[in-house]
Scaffold this motif. Structure first.
Motif, PDB file in Angstrom:
ATOM      1  N   GLY A  59       0.814  -1.209   0.000  1.00  0.00           N
ATOM      2  CA  GLY A  59       0.000   0.000   0.000  1.00  0.00           C
ATOM      3  C   GLY A  59       0.843   1.253   0.000  1.00  0.00           C
ATOM      4  N   ALA A  60       0.185   2.365   0.261  1.00  0.00           N
ATOM      5  CA  ALA A  60       0.850   3.669   0.266  1.00  0.00           C
ATOM      6  C   ALA A  60       1.636   3.838   1.565  1.00  0.00           C
ATOM      7  CB  ALA A  60      -0.176   4.782   0.114  1.00  0.00           C
ATOM      8  N   ILE A  61       2.929   4.014   1.439  1.00  0.00           N
ATOM      9  CA  ILE A  61       3.817   4.196   2.582  1.00  0.00           C
ATOM     10  C   ILE A  61       4.442   5.582   2.462  1.00  0.00           C
ATOM     11  CG2 ILE A  61       5.897   3.357   3.760  1.00  0.00           C
ATOM     12  CD1 ILE A  61       3.581   1.347   3.839  1.00  0.00           C
ATOM     13  N   GLN A  62       4.522   6.280   3.578  1.00  0.00           N
ATOM     14  CA  GLN A  62       5.171   7.591   3.588  1.00  0.00           C
ATOM     15  C   GLN A  62       6.187   7.636   4.713  1.00  0.00           C
ATOM     16  OE1 GLN A  62       1.795  10.240   3.950  1.00  0.00           O
ATOM     17  NE2 GLN A  62       1.985  10.780   1.790  1.00  0.00           N
ATOM     18  N   ILE A  63       7.214   8.444   4.493  1.00  0.00           N
ATOM     19  CA  ILE A  63       8.225   8.670   5.522  1.00  0.00           C
ATOM     20  C   ILE A  63       8.272  10.168   5.776  1.00  0.00           C
ATOM     21  CG2 ILE A  63      10.644   8.393   6.190  1.00  0.00           C
ATOM     22  CD1 ILE A  63      10.831   6.246   3.965  1.00  0.00           C
ATOM     23  N   CYS A  90      13.634  -5.065   3.538  1.00  0.00           N
ATOM     24  CA  CYS A  90      12.227  -4.658   3.482  1.00  0.00           C
ATOM     25  C   CYS A  90      11.822  -4.496   2.029  1.00  0.00           C
ATOM     26  CB  CYS A  90      12.016  -3.335   4.205  1.00  0.00           C
ATOM     27  SG  CYS A  90      12.248  -3.467   5.970  1.00  0.00           S
ATOM     28  N   ALA A  91      10.581  -4.868   1.755  1.00  0.00           N
ATOM     29  CA  ALA A  91      10.022  -4.707   0.416  1.00  0.00           C
ATOM     30  C   ALA A  91       8.801  -3.798   0.517  1.00  0.00           C
ATOM     31  CB  ALA A  91       9.629  -6.058  -0.162  1.00  0.00           C
ATOM     32  N   PHE A  92       8.741  -2.826  -0.373  1.00  0.00           N
ATOM     33  CA  PHE A  92       7.624  -1.901  -0.465  1.00  0.00           C
ATOM     34  C   PHE A  92       7.084  -2.003  -1.890  1.00  0.00           C
ATOM     35  CE2 PHE A  92      10.702  -0.301   2.578  1.00  0.00           C
ATOM     36  CZ  PHE A  92       9.930   0.017   3.685  1.00  0.00           C
ATOM     37  N   PRO A  93       6.321  -3.059  -2.200  1.00  0.00           N
ATOM     38  CA  PRO A  93       5.954  -3.320  -3.592  1.00  0.00           C
ATOM     39  C   PRO A  93       5.046  -2.286  -4.238  1.00  0.00           C
ATOM     40  CG  PRO A  93       4.810  -4.817  -2.112  1.00  0.00           C
ATOM     41  CD  PRO A  93       5.800  -4.061  -1.284  1.00  0.00           C
TER      42      PRO A  93
END
Length: 160
Positions: free
Chosen positions: A84-88, A136-139
């Motif tokens: 999903g949508a990931i933000q930092i 880590c994977a952020f597909p």
């Protein structure tokens, strides 16, 4: 080459890898298919597990849940997936939860590292005999390109 100990039918993953409410965990599903596809093309024999729950200590937790564990003759990899949508922002990780930005309890990288060390410290794998790492994977995430002025005056640009 791959030995999939989870042994899930790739065409039915949307029904097999789900949240508690029954909706698909699309990030893990996409990574499952990608890992199997990539390992099948490899000349190395990979041993593959998905969604492993181990009753071992990690910090205050008495159980850990590893999204993916891959082991081959060269070592082992613990993989944490965040779909999903990931933000930092300011070093903190956030995910979208029903339209609301929600901060994660800890960095996904710290989570994966904690699980790596839990496996080593609880002697699930011998870290002195086997190389063990984490990733880590952020597909579904993409990095936004920003240009910003550094203190030295040079321009920094993030890679997409």
């Amino acid at each position: 080459m791959i030995i999939d100990y989870t042994n899930r039918d790739l065409s039915r993953l949307e029904h097999l890898i789900t949240k508690n409410d029954g909706t698909p965990l699309q990030g893990e599903i996409d990574m499952y298919r990608r890992i199997v596809h990539d390992c099948e093309k490899s000349s190395i024999m990979w041993h593959f597990w998905h969604d492993i729950r181990l009753h071992i200590t990690s910090g205050r937790a008495g159980e850990i849940q590893i999204d993916f564990l891959l082991i081959c003759e060269l070592g082992a990899i613990v993989i944490e997936v965040k779909g999903g949508a990931i933000q930092i922002e300011a070093g903190h990780y956030f995910y979208q939860n029903k339209g609301t930005l929600t901060q994660m309890d800890r960095s996904p990288f710290k989570q994966a590292e904690d699980y790596q060390w839990a496996i080593i410290n609880n002697k699930v794998l011998n870290g002195e005999e086997v190389f063990i790492d984490h990733l880590c994977a952020f597909p579904h995430a993409s990095l936004v390109t920003h240009k910003q002025q550094s203190r030295s005056g040079s321009i920094l640009q993030n890679v997409e």
